[in-house]
Design a protein around this motif. Structure first.
Motif, mmCIF file in Angstrom:
data_model
loop_
_atom_site.group_PDB
_atom_site.id
_atom_site.type_symbol
_atom_site.label_atom_id
_atom_site.label_comp_id
_atom_site.label_asym_id
_atom_site.label_seq_id
_atom_site.Cartn_x
_atom_site.Cartn_y
_atom_site.Cartn_z
ATOM 1 N N ASP A 46 13.823 -3.239 5.398
ATOM 2 C CA ASP A 46 12.763 -2.242 5.548
ATOM 3 C C ASP A 46 12.060 -2.010 4.218
ATOM 4 O OD1 ASP A 46 13.273 -1.916 8.177
ATOM 5 O OD2 ASP A 46 14.430 -0.062 7.983
ATOM 6 N N VAL A 47 12.859 -1.964 3.153
ATOM 7 C CA VAL A 47 12.278 -1.728 1.825
ATOM 8 C C VAL A 47 11.351 -2.891 1.447
ATOM 9 C CG1 VAL A 47 12.781 -1.517 -0.626
ATOM 10 C CG2 VAL A 47 14.140 -0.248 1.020
ATOM 11 N N LEU A 48 11.828 -4.131 1.654
ATOM 12 C CA LEU A 48 10.982 -5.281 1.311
ATOM 13 C C LEU A 48 9.701 -5.292 2.142
ATOM 14 C CD1 LEU A 48 13.373 -8.316 0.793
ATOM 15 C CD2 LEU A 48 12.308 -6.864 -0.918
ATOM 16 N N MET A 49 9.830 -4.828 3.410
ATOM 17 C CA MET A 49 8.660 -4.845 4.286
ATOM 18 C C MET A 49 7.667 -3.746 3.932
ATOM 19 S SD MET A 49 9.745 -6.046 8.035
ATOM 20 C CE MET A 49 9.534 -7.789 8.382
ATOM 21 N N ALA A 50 8.063 -2.844 3.057
ATOM 22 C CA ALA A 50 7.147 -1.770 2.655
ATOM 23 C C ALA A 50 6.102 -2.268 1.661
ATOM 24 C CB ALA A 50 7.928 -0.614 2.050
ATOM 25 N N PHE A 51 6.265 -3.529 1.194
ATOM 26 C CA PHE A 51 5.272 -4.074 0.277
ATOM 27 C C PHE A 51 4.269 -4.869 1.076
ATOM 28 C CE2 PHE A 51 9.045 -3.374 -2.175
ATOM 29 C CZ PHE A 51 8.545 -2.748 -3.304
ATOM 30 N N PRO A 52 3.016 -4.396 1.131
ATOM 31 C CA PRO A 52 2.056 -5.050 2.004
ATOM 32 C C PRO A 52 1.739 -6.488 1.592
ATOM 33 C CG PRO A 52 1.037 -3.204 0.848
ATOM 34 C CD PRO A 52 2.458 -3.238 0.448
ATOM 35 N N ASP A 53 1.879 -7.399 2.555
ATOM 36 C CA ASP A 53 1.379 -8.767 2.458
ATOM 37 C C ASP A 53 1.725 -9.463 1.147
ATOM 38 O OD1 ASP A 53 -0.047 -10.433 4.278
ATOM 39 O OD2 ASP A 53 -1.663 -10.539 2.819
ATOM 40 N N ILE A 54 0.712 -9.863 0.400
ATOM 41 C CA ILE A 54 0.908 -10.698 -0.777
ATOM 42 C C ILE A 54 1.478 -9.878 -1.942
ATOM 43 C CG2 ILE A 54 -1.349 -10.382 -1.840
ATOM 44 C CD1 ILE A 54 -1.459 -13.383 -2.235
ATOM 45 N N LEU A 55 1.536 -8.560 -1.786
ATOM 46 C CA LEU A 55 1.942 -7.695 -2.901
ATOM 47 C C LEU A 55 3.381 -7.932 -3.330
ATOM 48 C CD1 LEU A 55 0.235 -5.494 -4.342
ATOM 49 C CD2 LEU A 55 1.844 -3.882 -3.374
ATOM 50 N N LEU A 112 3.363 -10.871 -5.445
ATOM 51 C CA LEU A 112 2.788 -10.508 -6.749
ATOM 52 C C LEU A 112 3.821 -9.784 -7.610
ATOM 53 C CD1 LEU A 112 -0.859 -9.262 -6.058
ATOM 54 C CD2 LEU A 112 -0.126 -11.360 -7.153
ATOM 55 N N ALA A 113 4.579 -8.869 -6.987
ATOM 56 C CA ALA A 113 5.585 -8.121 -7.746
ATOM 57 C C ALA A 113 6.646 -9.073 -8.288
ATOM 58 C CB ALA A 113 6.218 -7.058 -6.852
#
Lengths: 308, 295
Positions: free
Chosen positions: B130-139, B142-143
């Motif tokens: 869930d935490v990983l999915m909180a980063f939208p798309d390509i972000l 990028l992180a």
């Protein structure tokens, strides 16, 4: 509903907590010493390294560092840029309106283009137009955003000279090309969804009844079918925010527009870790917030789901 | 544990072969595979189609428009765009393939463990997804690049990690459904180890749904790779790569349309062909399981 509301909000807080840990870790996961990565190949100056370590608070134990990071973040303080000593929160707040203007115009374009095409395709199910729209939609999904942007620049700005190819501003003319670039792949998804949802509704018994009692086609479609077919679109808007926020990085870089996406890319290049952390944290938080609101709206619109 | 039972082999009439037949009976899958095959051959057998060096510069020949000598023109420093297009495909396709493989391997393993063993491990892993999915798309990619630093290997890794949550979620839900099946119970009562049950029974039965994600994911992975390269976070110049070529061509958008059109056509055709195959795969998979789901 209240029960669901509390549970859903609690889950989101847990996720945000995880996001904050992950974002906090960025600086510690950098291979080797982070100060070396920041200072690069400059002649290593002991005093400078020590000063930077102090500025980043790297001398305290991890849990103290995290506690401080979280405490400050909750108060809206995301630290200071290593490159220009500006407040990260202020830089993000300055760039945010531009990204929002872009994302919202893209969404409006996507929903209107995709919605209309999907609706006409559903009403002409199985005809050449339907096949054509579906073909267009698969192509739309396969076109890279950045290539679409270049083609739009080639056509509208180089060939026709209609819109600027570098457009940093929020007037309709300046927003049009970037928003279209970001919105067209969305329109492809929207067209598929509206078509599927509309086809589903058109086969329902109440539509057959409405037709059987002699209602004109126009009323059947706009009063009965379309309204119900629009429910899944609510979820769509929420889910697509992920794409819009991510895609903004590319579109903003390409059109040299202001915005948090471009800020993120530039900060990665300049190894400005506090800025990268800030942008990623804020974007993820916005996304989680929108997702939570979408879920709640969806359940509110569909009482049936609450019981499950 | 050894068994004398006949091992499932890939026979003409095995479920796997039937699925593949079903997929390729679909017109769009046929078109998709031909296009993809052409792209793969064109890039990996590039020396057969051009004798030019993709990295040889010739400033005197800069920005020549397409001709018989230079079918796709030349770029800003006189390199042959056709040779760069052919060789560039290798890296673009490889980034996608490596990315999805990394994502699938990690995601499927975590999903199997999470779904099969349940308990606190499952809760922890699910929360992590869930935490990983909180980063939208390509972000998320990028992180990860922000951590590892730009570069082609890091870009592949970043794309892979960004795919982990979707694979993990799908595998987990499929394991949850299979775990309680009678044949799994039978295997367990015969004394099969957990690892054996996971690899020999649960994984093969989850493959159907995973196959859809793998094919469609390959398309998105190629797109994501090209996007990172376009942003300049991947391949180092002068390495030819379609996304990076588009970035370089953007400077000449007013003088040389061929630099922004051809590399994009490459990415588009690669992703489109895979999406066409992916649609057929998902139709074929849905077609074989639909009996249990139909209203």
């Amino acid at each position: 509903m209240l029960n669901y509301l509390i549970r859903r909000i609690f889950t989101s807080i847990l996720v945000l907590f995880g996001v904050s840990i992950l974002v906090f870790s960025v600086i510690h996961l950098v291979p080797g010493d982070v100060t070396m990565a920041i200072l690069g190949r400059q002649k290593v100056n002991e005093a400078k390294v020590a000063e930077l370590r102090e500025q980043l608070g790297l001398n305290d134990p991890l849990y103290v560092q995290y506690g401080r990071y979280l405490g400050k973040a909750l108060r809206g303080d995301l630290g200071v840029s290593i490159r220009n000593n500006q407040s990260v929160s202020k830089s993000i707040a300055d760039q945010m309106p531009s990204t929002f203007a872009l994302a919202i115009s893209a969404l409006v374009l996507a929903l209107s283009i995709g919605g209309i095409l999907g609706l006409i395709a559903a009403l002409n199910h199985g005809t050449w137009f339907d096949t054509f729209v579906m073909g267009l939609s698969v192509s739309g999904l396969s076109i890279p955003t950045f290539w679409m942007g270049l083609l739009l620049i080639l056509f509208f700005s180089v060939r026709l000279g209609m819109f600027p190819s570098i457009s940093n501003g929020s007037s309709p003319a300046q927003l049009f090309l970037p928003a279209l670039t970001l919105g067209l792949p969305e329109a492809a998804v929207a067209a598929r969804m509206v078509r599927a949802s509309m086809l589903d509704v058109l086969n329902k018994e109440y539509i057959v009844t409405a037709r059987a009692k002699g209602l004109p086609q126009r009323l059947v479609i706009f009063k009965h079918a379309l309204r119900n077919a629009m429910i899944p679109v609510v979820t769509f808007v929420g889910l697509q925010m992920a794409y819009l926020l991510g895609g903004a990085t590319i579109v903003e870089t390409m059109f040299a527009r202001q915005g948090i996406g471009r800020l993120a890319v530039q900060s990665i290049f300049s190894r400005d870790y506090p800025m990268v952390q800030g942008v990623v944290l804020v974007t993820a938080a916005i996304y989680v917030l929108i997702n939570t609101l979408t879920d709640i709206t969806y359940v509110w619109l569909n009482p049936k789901i609450r019981l499950q | 544990m050894t068994s004398n039972l006949p091992q499932p082999t890939f026979q003409a009439n095995s479920p796997g072969a039937r699925l593949i037949k079903r997929i390729f009976r679909n017109r769009s899958a046929q078109i998709g595979s031909i296009v993809l095959l052409v792209l793969v051959i064109a890039s990996y057998a590039a020396p057969l189609f051009t004798s030019k060096d993709p990295n040889k510069t010739a400033p005197a020949l800069a920005l020549k428009s397409p001709s018989l000598e230079y079918p796709m023109g030349t770029d800003g420093i006189g390199r042959d765009n056709f040779a760069r297009f052919l060789y560039g495909g290798r890296l673009s396709l490889r980034v996608g393939l490596v990315g999805i493989t990394v994502g699938a391997l990690i995601g499927i393993t975590l999903g199997l463990i999470s779904g099969y063993f349940g308990g606190w491990l499952d809760s922890l892993l699910s929360w992590f997804t869930d935490v990983l999915m909180a980063f939208p798309d390509i972000l998320l990619a990028l992180a990860i690049i922000a951590i590892l630093g730009p570069g082609i290997t890091n870009a592949m890794l970043a794309i892979g990690i960004a795919f982990v949550p979707s694979f993990m979620r799908l595998t987990r839900s499929s394991v949850l459904a299979l775990r309680e099946m009678t044949y799994i119970e039978a295997a367990r009562s015969l004394g099969s180890s957990d690892a054996r049950i996971l690899v020999k029974h649960i994984l093969p039965n989850s493959m159907r749904t995973l196959l859809v994600l793998i094919t469609l994911g390959l398309g998105s992975s190629i797109l994501a790779g090209a996007a990172l390269n376009f942003l300049g976070l991947g391949a180092e110049p002068p390495t030819p790569e379609w996304g990076a070529m588009l970035n370089a061509g953007m400077k000449f958008v007013r003088q040389a349309w061929w630099l922004t059109v051809f590399p994009g056509v490459g990415i588009f055709l690669a992703v489109l062909s895979i999406n066409l195959i992916g649609d057929a795969v998902s139709d074929a998979v849905a077609g074989t399981t639909v009996l249990t789901h139909k209203k």
